[in-house]
Design a protein around this motif. Structure first.
Motif, PDB file in Angstrom:
ATOM      1  N   PHE A 249      48.898  11.311  46.898  1.00  0.00           N
ATOM      2  CA  PHE A 249      50.248  10.757  46.866  1.00  0.00           C
ATOM      3  C   PHE A 249      51.024  10.999  48.148  1.00  0.00           C
ATOM      4  O   PHE A 249      51.929  10.235  48.482  1.00  0.00           O
TER       5      PHE A 249
ATOM      6  N   GLU B 278      49.717   8.265  50.475  1.00  0.00           N
ATOM      7  CA  GLU B 278      50.193   6.963  50.009  1.00  0.00           C
ATOM      8  C   GLU B 278      51.585   6.666  50.568  1.00  0.00           C
ATOM      9  O   GLU B 278      51.895   5.533  50.903  1.00  0.00           O
TER      10      GLU B 278
ATOM     11  N   SER C 192      62.883   4.636  57.766  1.00  0.00           N
ATOM     12  CA  SER C 192      62.114   4.837  56.544  1.00  0.00           C
ATOM     13  C   SER C 192      61.077   5.935  56.744  1.00  0.00           C
ATOM     14  O   SER C 192      60.816   6.716  55.843  1.00  0.00           O
TER      15      SER C 192
ATOM     16  N   ASN D 270      54.580   6.896  49.090  1.00  0.00           N
ATOM     17  CA  ASN D 270      55.565   6.333  48.166  1.00  0.00           C
ATOM     18  C   ASN D 270      56.612   7.407  47.874  1.00  0.00           C
ATOM     19  O   ASN D 270      56.336   8.414  47.213  1.00  0.00           O
TER      20      ASN D 270
ATOM     21  N   THR E 189      59.204   7.461  45.947  1.00  0.00           N
ATOM     22  CA  THR E 189      59.533   7.639  44.534  1.00  0.00           C
ATOM     23  C   THR E 189      58.536   8.562  43.852  1.00  0.00           C
ATOM     24  O   THR E 189      58.911   9.444  43.075  1.00  0.00           O
ATOM     25  N   VAL E 190      57.258   8.393  44.154  1.00  0.00           N
ATOM     26  CA  VAL E 190      56.222   9.246  43.562  1.00  0.00           C
ATOM     27  C   VAL E 190      56.386  10.681  44.050  1.00  0.00           C
ATOM     28  O   VAL E 190      56.294  11.630  43.256  1.00  0.00           O
TER      29      VAL E 190
ATOM     30  N   LEU F  98      60.910   9.464  54.745  1.00  0.00           N
ATOM     31  CA  LEU F  98      59.648   9.887  54.131  1.00  0.00           C
ATOM     32  C   LEU F  98      59.296  11.298  54.589  1.00  0.00           C
ATOM     33  O   LEU F  98      58.908  12.142  53.767  1.00  0.00           O
TER      34      LEU F  98
END
Length: 161
Positions: free
Chosen positions: A58, A61, A13, A63, A65-66, A17
């Motif tokens: 962001f 963070e 993961s 994420n 998807t963002v 990312l």
């Protein structure tokens, strides 16, 4: 087994990312280059500045998807600028793009081979509108991961370059 599975999940993961963040930075550079074009407007620059003003938040963070949505927003800005260009695409441009793209790697190689043979038929018919459609399909099918040697992190097993 569960601990090992959790470690493997965490590793992959993070790798995904990292790759997504790299895609974001690549698109940011492309959009910045588009903003330097003569067809960009002040509203494009403002939209870009508003988008990157939230960048640290962001990205920290994490994420995915963002981050992917921000990549799409950057692509939309670059596309708007590109679409304002009033220079028409000539048949020579389409032919040159077709000749260059046919040697790339594709996600679905059999479908790409079919499209390439269809493209050759369109060239024989001198149907450059049909050839343009085939080139755009081939571009969408390109396996960008296999065509790029500039990735900082590669998923060829170890993650090492």
């Amino acid at each position: 087994k569960r601990k090992l599975g959790a470690k493997i999940h965490t590793f992959y993961s993070r790798s995904f990312l990292t790759k997504t963040i790299e895609l974001y930075y690549d698109q940011k550079i492309n959009t910045t280059n588009s903003l330097l074009a003569a067809k960009s407007t002040e509203s494009d620059s403002i939209e870009f500045q508003n988008l990157i003003s939230e960048e640290k938040v962001f990205l920290n963070e994490g994420n995915i998807t963002v981050i992917k949505s921000k990549i799409e927003q950057l692509k939309n800005i670059a596309t708007k600028i590109y679409n304002r260009d009033s220079t028409p695409i000539t048949p020579d441009d389409i032919l040159m793009a077709f000749r260059a793209i046919q040697y790339q790697k594709f996600k679905n190689q059999t479908r790409a081979s079919k499209l390439i043979s269809d493209g050759e038929m369109e060239i024989a018919r001198e149907n450059y509108n049909g050839l343009y459609f085939i080139v755009s399909q081939l571009i969408e099918m390109m396996d960008k991961e296999k065509n790029s040697d500039t990735d900082t992190f590669r998923s060829d097993g170890t993650g090492l370059k």
